[in-house]
Each structure stands twice: as structure tokens, then as C-alpha cells.
Design an enzyme around this catalytic site. Structure first.
Site, PDB file in Angstrom:
ATOM      1  N   GLU A  51      86.721  -5.660  -0.281  1.00 53.67           N
ATOM      2  CA  GLU A  51      85.710  -6.441  -0.981  1.00 53.67           C
ATOM      3  C   GLU A  51      84.404  -6.520  -0.204  1.00 53.67           C
ATOM      4  O   GLU A  51      83.329  -6.482  -0.786  1.00 53.67           O
ATOM      5  CB  GLU A  51      86.239  -7.849  -1.273  1.00 53.67           C
ATOM      6  N   TYR A  96      73.413  -2.807   4.762  1.00 50.99           N
ATOM      7  CA  TYR A  96      73.703  -4.243   4.876  1.00 50.99           C
ATOM      8  C   TYR A  96      74.603  -4.500   6.074  1.00 50.99           C
ATOM      9  O   TYR A  96      75.751  -4.949   5.942  1.00 50.99           O
ATOM     10  CB  TYR A  96      74.340  -4.763   3.588  1.00 50.99           C
ATOM     11  N   TYR A 134      81.983 -14.650  -4.790  1.00 55.52           N
ATOM     12  CA  TYR A 134      82.630 -13.475  -5.362  1.00 55.52           C
ATOM     13  C   TYR A 134      83.847 -13.056  -4.533  1.00 55.52           C
ATOM     14  O   TYR A 134      84.952 -12.892  -5.056  1.00 55.52           O
ATOM     15  CB  TYR A 134      81.655 -12.285  -5.484  1.00 55.52           C
ATOM     16  N   ASP A 152      80.514 -10.981 -10.492  1.00 56.78           N
ATOM     17  CA  ASP A 152      79.656 -10.002  -9.835  1.00 56.78           C
ATOM     18  C   ASP A 152      78.659  -9.460 -10.857  1.00 56.78           C
ATOM     19  O   ASP A 152      78.529 -10.001 -11.956  1.00 56.78           O
ATOM     20  CB  ASP A 152      80.497  -8.870  -9.232  1.00 56.78           C
TER      21      ASP A 152
END
Length: 377
Positions: A51, A96, A134, A152
DNA sequence: AAATCGGGGGA
DNA sequence: TCCCCAGATTT
């Protein structure tokens, strides 16, 4: 007097959900489910890892990273005990990068405070670094069967279309509103399947360019019925990205190069790079030297040549204009160590995480003697 | 509430 | 080009 299970039909925690959306979605899913590796397990560690890798990342892009990470770090203990630099190196190219830092933080936390066992409820999971609404819902439902809906990008889009919700999905109140709608739809006893289904449905059927012609929900879908598919979801347009100008200097002395870890609150924090001088616009070399006092020092008695480099590197919020030079400092010249920098051999530099821009810069200059074929990938 | 954090793929 | 992707965190 109605039996209690019937009364519960209109209750958020209903055990059987007869909403046409839910029924149609689950029927569709049983014929179209994707086979994905993180669906073959109920191990919360593997699910959590998948995830986090997949946050704002397409399945096709994240999949090889997930497989490699699970191979190198098969347990939460192995990840907790790993060097953060090794994790960043494996995260290289995925973007990220704060995800990698939070991943490591959480792994250490789970081992030190929870005996290596992940929390089992949404409310506890969301306390973990890098785990938001999420991801907490995903782990809670997939690993522990808790009936929390994932919300999401897929879910925003599907529910906005199906129910004609005009709320700007970037507005702060949107998540609460869409979560409440999804909570009404998720069956208490099929939470994991519902959550998997709605994301596959968003990816394969109700995609940004949806396949309404073959959609089993089209007859009850507001946007489709009204022929207003392009009106949903409502989303505020993004601002234009800012321009930045990066001047990289590959500084070499005696088979070693000058590098630095990016630690400031900025892009690519945690990754490593060559000597960088940022300028407010495109500048000549002379002007760049005026911007950075140490650069003139480095150049005393050294040779410098212009390098091929990526001209432009695009990020979501920034456009990086890039130029690069090669500085060779004679072996006998004594360079006082610059604060925060270090000399490193190319084969060791290869082991550190780097931005895609820097990787492209290296690729453009593999002919340089200093790299000596030690920097593939 | 708005900004920021990557990189890549599809239309 | 623009938009979006199995979002989270900071300001």
C-alpha cells in the site's frame, strides 16, 4: 416486529448490503479481478508494504519495487534492522521519498513497541508514520477484515460519477463526505472484497476515460444517465509549476568524486547528488561562481569542461532546468573538506539513492574516465 | 485550506 | 500538453 437483521439494513454497519451499486460491483469483480501478488497474502507487513509503494503510484510502476523490496526485506524485523540508505537505494526511481523514511520509521516502531506485530485496527494503524486514512483502511480491511472503506482516487471518481456528487474532490471536506457514502455501501462481511473490487473497477472500467458501453452499473449511474460523464469528478485545477535552475558539478580528485546528501526540506530529501549550485535563472559559469564562494576555491588549479546533461526534468510542482560541468582537481592539490560534503568512489556512490535526474545525468556521461563502467543502472 | 512531495503513462 | 495514479504530511 421486524427481525434485527432487517432493521440493520439501513444502519451503517449493515451485514448484508443490497444497494445496486454494491451488488453490481461485486458481480463485476468476480469476473474481472486482477491477479496481484499482495492479494495472495493476509500478512499485514506485506499488505502495508504494497500500500505504501502504491501511494500515488500506478500498479505497473510499483509492482517491480514491491517484489524487490519484499525479497530484500521479507519481514518487518529485517526492514527495521536495515540501513536506511539501503532502503533509499531500493526506493530509487519510485518518487515521493518521504515514503521510504516513514516506512523505516514504522518498521522500527512496530518492532520496538509492538513486538513485531502490526496493530489490527484502523484507529491504531492510522497512528503509524506514513499511514493515512487510505492506507489504514486498506490494511484494516485486507489483513483484518475490518469494514472500513478505502477512499482513493478511484473511489472519488466512481462515487462522484455514480451518485452525481459535485463536491470538489480536492476540498478538505471531500474525504469525509465520500467516506460516509462508501461506508454505506461496504458490506460488513465482505469488506476486503468490496475494497479490492472498487479499485479494480476504477482502474479497468470506471477509469478516467471510462468504458460506459460495457459497464454493468451504467443504468443506475447518475453521470452516465445524464450523459454528464465529463462533469465528474469535480476537481480544482492545479497551479502552474515553478522553474528552478540546477547547475551540477562533477568534481573529481584522485578517483573520487564530491557528493552530498540532500537533507533540507525540499525535493529528493534523503537522496545523494553531486556538487550543486542553484541559480535564480540560466546563468553563465562566471555568474554561477559568484553565487557560490566554494566553487571558485574548487576551481583553483583545476580543469573544467562542460558536460552533456538532461535539459529539463519535470516534477509535479517544479520544472528543473539542468546544466552540468566536469571539474578535475589535481591529486596534489589540498582541498579543505567542505561542510556536509564527502569524497566517494564511484562504486560506493552507486550504492546510494539518487534522483532520476542525477541518474540521467550520469547516463549521459558514462564515457567519463571516473565512472569507468562502475555505474550501470 | 493550501502547498508540497516524483516519476511515468495515457489520451 | 494535461491529467492522473491503490496519498500523506506540513504549513
Amino acid at each position: 416486529m421486524l427481525p434485527s437483521f432487517f432493521v440493520s439494513l439501513n444502519h451503517p454497519m449493515q451485514s448484508i448490503n443490497h444497494h445496486p451499486f454494491t451488488k453490481g460491483l461485486l458481480t463485476w469483480y468476480r469476473q474481472h479481478a486482477r491477479e496481484l501478488p499482495w492479494r495472495q497474502t493476509q500478512d499485514p507487513y506485506a499488505i502495508w508494504l504494497s500500500e505504501v509503494v502504491l501511494q500515488q503510484t500506478r500498479v505497473a510502476q510499483g509492482l517491480p519495487y514491491y517484489l524487490k523490496l519484499l525479497e530484500v526485506f521479507p519481514t518487518v524485523e529485517s526492514l527495521a534492522h536495515a540501513d536506511e540508505s539501503a532502503l533509499f537505494r531500493h526506493w530509487q526511481g519510485l518518487g515521493y521519498y518521504s515514503r521510504a523514511r516513514n516506512l523505516h520509521k514504522t518498521a522500527k516502531l512496530v518492532v520496538s513497541d509492538f513486538q513485531g506485530k502490526f496493530p489490527t485496527t484502523y484507529d491504531d494503524l492510522i497512528q503509524l508514520p506514513g499511514v493515512g486514512p487510505y492506507t489504514a483502511a486498506a490494511i484494516a480491511s485486507f489483513a483484518f477484515g475490518e469494514a472500513k472503506p478505502v477512499v482513493d482516487g478511484n473511489v472519488f471518481r466512481i462515487l462522484a460519477r455514480y451518485f452525481g456528487i459535485e463536491t470538489d474532490i480536492l476540498h478538505s471536506s471531500a474525504r469525509k463526505e465520500f467516506t460516509e457514502v462508501a461506508q454505506e455501501l461496504i458490506p460488513n462481511d465482505l469488506a476486503a472484497e468490496f475494497n479490492q473490487a472498487i479499485m479494480d473497477f476504477g482502474s479497468l472500467q470506471c477509469s478516467p476515460a471510462p468504458l460506459c458501453g460495457s459497464c454493468p452499473l451504467s443504468l443506475t449511474c447518475f453521470a452516465c444517465q445524464q450523459k454528464r460523464i465529463s462533469d465528474f469528478p469535480v476537481k480544482q485545477k492545479k497551479a502552474k509549476q515553478r522553474n528552478r535552475y540546477f547547475n551540477y558539478f562533477i568534481v573529481e580528485q584522485g578517483k573520487r568524486i564530491l557528493i552530498r546528501e540532500r537533507k533540507e526540506k525540499d525535493i529528493w530529501s534523503g537522496l545523494w547528488e553531486f556538487y550543486l549550485v542553484e541559480s535564480p535563472q540560466v546563468e553563465e559559469l562566471e555568474s554561477i561562481m559568484e553565487l557560490d564562494g566554494n566553487l571558485s576555491t574548487l576551481l583553483q588549479g583545476a580543469t573544467i569542461q562542460s558536460l552533456k546533461s538532461p535539459k529539463l526534468h519535470i516534477l509535479s510542482h517544479q520544472k528543473i532546468h539542468c546544466r552540468a560541468w566536469y571539474i578535475q582537481v589535481p591529486d596534489n592539490l589540498d582541498i579543505s573538506m567542505l561542510d556536509g560534503f564527502q569524497w566517494i568512489q564511484p562504486e560506493d556512490f552507486e550504492k546510494l539513492g539518487k534522483s532520476v535526474l542525477l541518474l540521467n545525468l550520469i547516463t549521459d556521461n558514462l564515457h567519463l574516465q571516473i565512472f569507468n563502467d562502475s555505474m550501470p543502472r
